[in-house]
Design a protein around this motif. Structure first.
Motif, mmCIF file in Angstrom:
data_model
loop_
_atom_site.group_PDB
_atom_site.id
_atom_site.type_symbol
_atom_site.label_atom_id
_atom_site.label_comp_id
_atom_site.label_asym_id
_atom_site.label_seq_id
_atom_site.Cartn_x
_atom_site.Cartn_y
_atom_site.Cartn_z
ATOM 1 N N PHE A 212 16.054 -3.259 -2.682
ATOM 2 C CA PHE A 212 15.950 -1.832 -2.372
ATOM 3 C C PHE A 212 14.870 -1.239 -3.263
ATOM 4 O O PHE A 212 15.105 -0.961 -4.440
ATOM 5 N N PHE A 213 13.674 -1.046 -2.700
ATOM 6 C CA PHE A 213 12.560 -0.548 -3.510
ATOM 7 C C PHE A 213 11.479 0.032 -2.618
ATOM 8 O O PHE A 213 11.491 -0.123 -1.394
ATOM 9 N N VAL A 214 10.527 0.705 -3.260
ATOM 10 C CA VAL A 214 9.324 1.149 -2.570
ATOM 11 C C VAL A 214 8.142 0.945 -3.502
ATOM 12 O O VAL A 214 8.247 1.161 -4.708
ATOM 13 N N LEU A 215 7.046 0.478 -2.941
ATOM 14 C CA LEU A 215 5.775 0.380 -3.653
ATOM 15 C C LEU A 215 4.861 1.423 -3.017
ATOM 16 O O LEU A 215 4.434 1.269 -1.870
ATOM 17 N N GLN A 216 4.581 2.489 -3.751
ATOM 18 C CA GLN A 216 3.670 3.532 -3.273
ATOM 19 C C GLN A 216 2.276 3.194 -3.788
ATOM 20 O O GLN A 216 2.041 3.145 -4.993
ATOM 21 N N ALA A 217 1.347 2.987 -2.861
ATOM 22 C CA ALA A 217 0.037 2.467 -3.234
ATOM 23 C C ALA A 217 -0.875 3.562 -3.775
ATOM 24 O O ALA A 217 -1.045 4.615 -3.169
ATOM 25 N N THR A 218 -1.466 3.284 -4.924
ATOM 26 C CA THR A 218 -2.533 4.132 -5.466
ATOM 27 C C THR A 218 -3.900 3.502 -5.206
ATOM 28 O O THR A 218 -4.922 4.153 -5.377
ATOM 29 N N GLN A 219 -3.896 2.229 -4.771
ATOM 30 C CA GLN A 219 -5.115 1.542 -4.374
ATOM 31 C C GLN A 219 -4.812 0.660 -3.170
ATOM 32 O O GLN A 219 -3.742 0.062 -3.081
ATOM 33 N N VAL A 220 -5.768 0.595 -2.246
ATOM 34 C CA VAL A 220 -5.618 -0.225 -1.040
ATOM 35 C C VAL A 220 -6.885 -1.051 -0.844
ATOM 36 O O VAL A 220 -7.997 -0.557 -1.041
ATOM 37 N N ASN A 221 -6.703 -2.303 -0.466
ATOM 38 C CA ASN A 221 -7.827 -3.188 -0.152
ATOM 39 C C ASN A 221 -7.646 -3.682 1.278
ATOM 40 O O ASN A 221 -6.688 -4.377 1.580
ATOM 41 N N ASN A 222 -8.554 -3.297 2.146
ATOM 42 C CA ASN A 222 -8.492 -3.742 3.540
ATOM 43 C C ASN A 222 -9.585 -4.759 3.835
ATOM 44 O O ASN A 222 -10.090 -4.852 4.945
ATOM 45 N N GLY A 223 -9.951 -5.536 2.804
ATOM 46 C CA GLY A 223 -10.973 -6.555 2.977
ATOM 47 C C GLY A 223 -12.342 -6.136 2.490
ATOM 48 O O GLY A 223 -13.285 -6.927 2.513
ATOM 49 N N ARG A 224 -12.461 -4.895 2.042
ATOM 50 C CA ARG A 224 -13.746 -4.390 1.571
ATOM 51 C C ARG A 224 -13.697 -3.990 0.101
ATOM 52 O O ARG A 224 -14.541 -3.241 -0.377
ATOM 53 N N GLY A 225 -12.695 -4.461 -0.607
ATOM 54 C CA GLY A 225 -12.528 -4.107 -2.010
ATOM 55 C C GLY A 225 -11.537 -2.966 -2.163
ATOM 56 O O GLY A 225 -11.302 -2.187 -1.242
ATOM 57 N N PHE A 226 -10.922 -2.861 -3.346
ATOM 58 C CA PHE A 226 -9.934 -1.829 -3.585
ATOM 59 C C PHE A 226 -10.593 -0.460 -3.644
ATOM 60 O O PHE A 226 -11.672 -0.293 -4.211
ATOM 61 N N TYR A 227 -9.954 0.514 -3.036
ATOM 62 C CA TYR A 227 -10.431 1.888 -3.152
ATOM 63 C C TYR A 227 -9.238 2.822 -3.299
ATOM 64 O O TYR A 227 -8.108 2.490 -2.935
ATOM 65 N N GLU A 228 -9.479 4.001 -3.865
ATOM 66 C CA GLU A 228 -8.407 4.955 -4.098
ATOM 67 C C GLU A 228 -8.818 6.386 -3.793
ATOM 68 O O GLU A 228 -7.985 7.294 -3.827
ATOM 69 N N LEU A 229 -10.079 6.619 -3.470
ATOM 70 C CA LEU A 229 -10.576 7.961 -3.224
ATOM 71 C C LEU A 229 -9.878 8.568 -2.013
ATOM 72 O O LEU A 229 -9.938 8.043 -0.910
ATOM 73 N N GLY A 230 -9.202 9.687 -2.224
ATOM 74 C CA GLY A 230 -8.533 10.384 -1.140
ATOM 75 C C GLY A 230 -7.297 9.677 -0.609
ATOM 76 O O GLY A 230 -6.767 10.044 0.440
ATOM 77 N N LEU A 231 -6.804 8.684 -1.333
ATOM 78 C CA LEU A 231 -5.668 7.900 -0.864
ATOM 79 C C LEU A 231 -4.371 8.685 -1.041
ATOM 80 O O LEU A 231 -4.142 9.299 -2.077
ATOM 81 N N ASN A 232 -3.537 8.672 -0.029
ATOM 82 C CA ASN A 232 -2.248 9.361 -0.063
ATOM 83 C C ASN A 232 -1.143 8.320 -0.177
ATOM 84 O O ASN A 232 -0.940 7.528 0.742
ATOM 85 N N ASP A 233 -0.405 8.329 -1.314
ATOM 86 C CA ASP A 233 0.610 7.294 -1.500
ATOM 87 C C ASP A 233 1.860 7.541 -0.657
ATOM 88 O O ASP A 233 2.762 6.714 -0.628
ATOM 89 N N ASN A 234 1.945 8.674 0.041
ATOM 90 C CA ASN A 234 3.042 8.890 0.970
ATOM 91 C C ASN A 234 2.784 8.244 2.323
ATOM 92 O O ASN A 234 3.687 8.132 3.152
#
Length: 204
Positions: free
Chosen positions: A76-98
Motif C-alpha cells: 500500500f503505497f504511492v510514488l509521486q514523481a518529481t522526475q520522469v524519463n520517457n526515453g529522452r532523459g529525466f526532466y522535471e520542468l512543469g511536472l505535476n506529481d498529481n
C-alpha cells in the motif's frame, strides 16, 4: 521528544483519465525522533555542529526509509514523481506529481504519466494510464540496504512490468516501467510513501 508530522495529499477525482479513482487526504502519520538529552556544549566547533546536524538528518532519513520499506512489503503505497524519463532523459520542468505517479493498493494498482505536450496521448493528458491487477509481486532488501520490488500490472488493454528501488537511508525511489504497446521504458523518480484508501475503486 520531537514530533515531525508528515502529510500526503492526493486529489485525483477530477482527472479525466481516472474517473473511478478518488484519493482523499486520509494518510496522516507521525515520526518520532529521540533527541539527545545531552546539552549542546557551549564551545562546540563548526565541525562538531555540522556532524551533529548531519546525524539528526540521517536518523530522520532512516525512519522515512523504514516507513517506505514497510509500505512496500504491505503493498500500500504511492510514488509521486518529481522526475520522469520517457526515453529522452529525466526532466522535471512543469511536472505535476498529481498526474505522474505509481500507486499500489493491495492486489491492484495504477500507473500514470502526463507529459503535458500537444499530443493528448492515450489518456488525454499527453501520456498513458494503466489500471491493473498486480501479479508476480516480489520484494526484498539487498546487501546495500536498498528495498527492491518487482511485479506485473495486468490491465484491460495494456500490461506492464514494474521494477522499483527504494534507496537505502531514504524514501527516495526510482521506478522503471515497461508497458506494452511499444512505449519502451518509462522511469519515475520521487518519494515513495505509505498510502492506503479503502474507498479507491480500481477497475482494470
Amino acid at each position: 521528544m520531537k514530533r515531525i508530522n508528515f502529510f500526503l495529499t492526493m486529489l485525483l477525482a477530477t482527472m479525466i483519465a481516472l474517473p473511478s479513482v478518488a484519493l482523499a487526504q486520509d494518510y496522516t502519520d507521525d515520526v518520532y525522533v529521540i533527541e539527545e538529552t545531552k546539552p549542546i556544549p557551549a564551545n562546540e566547533t563548526k565541525k562538531e555542529r555540522k556532524e551533529r546536524i548531519k546525524k539528526g538528518h540521517d536518523i530522520v532519513d532512516s525512519v522515512f526509509h523504514l516507513k517506505a520499506a514497510r509500505a512496500a512489503y504491505d503493498q500500500f503505497f504511492v510514488l509521486q514523481a518529481t522526475q520522469v524519463n520517457n526515453g529522452r532523459g529525466f526532466y522535471e520542468l512543469g511536472l505535476n506529481d498529481n498526474t505522474n505517479f505509481l500507486l499500489m493498493q493491495g492486489d491492484k494498482g495504477i500507473f500514470q504519466v502526463a507529459f503535458n505536450n500537444m499530443d493528448a496521448g492515450m489518456n488525454g493528458l499527453g501520456g498513458v494510464t494503466l489500471h491493473g491487477n498486480i501479479r508476480n509481486f516480489n520484494v526484498k532488501d539487498d546487501k546495500k540496504g536498498n528495498t527492491i520490488m518487482t511485479y506485473s500490472m495486468i490491465g484491460r488493454n495494456m500490461n506492464a512490468s514494474v521494477s522499483i528501488t527504494i534507496y537505502s537511508g531514504s524514501d527516495q525511489a526510482v521506478a522503471d516501467i515497461y508497458p506494452t504497446l511499444g512505449y519502451g521504458r518509462i522511469s519515475l523518480r520521487g518519494r515513495l510513501v505509505p498510502y492506503r484508501n479503502d474507498d479507491i475503486s480500481i477497475n482494470p
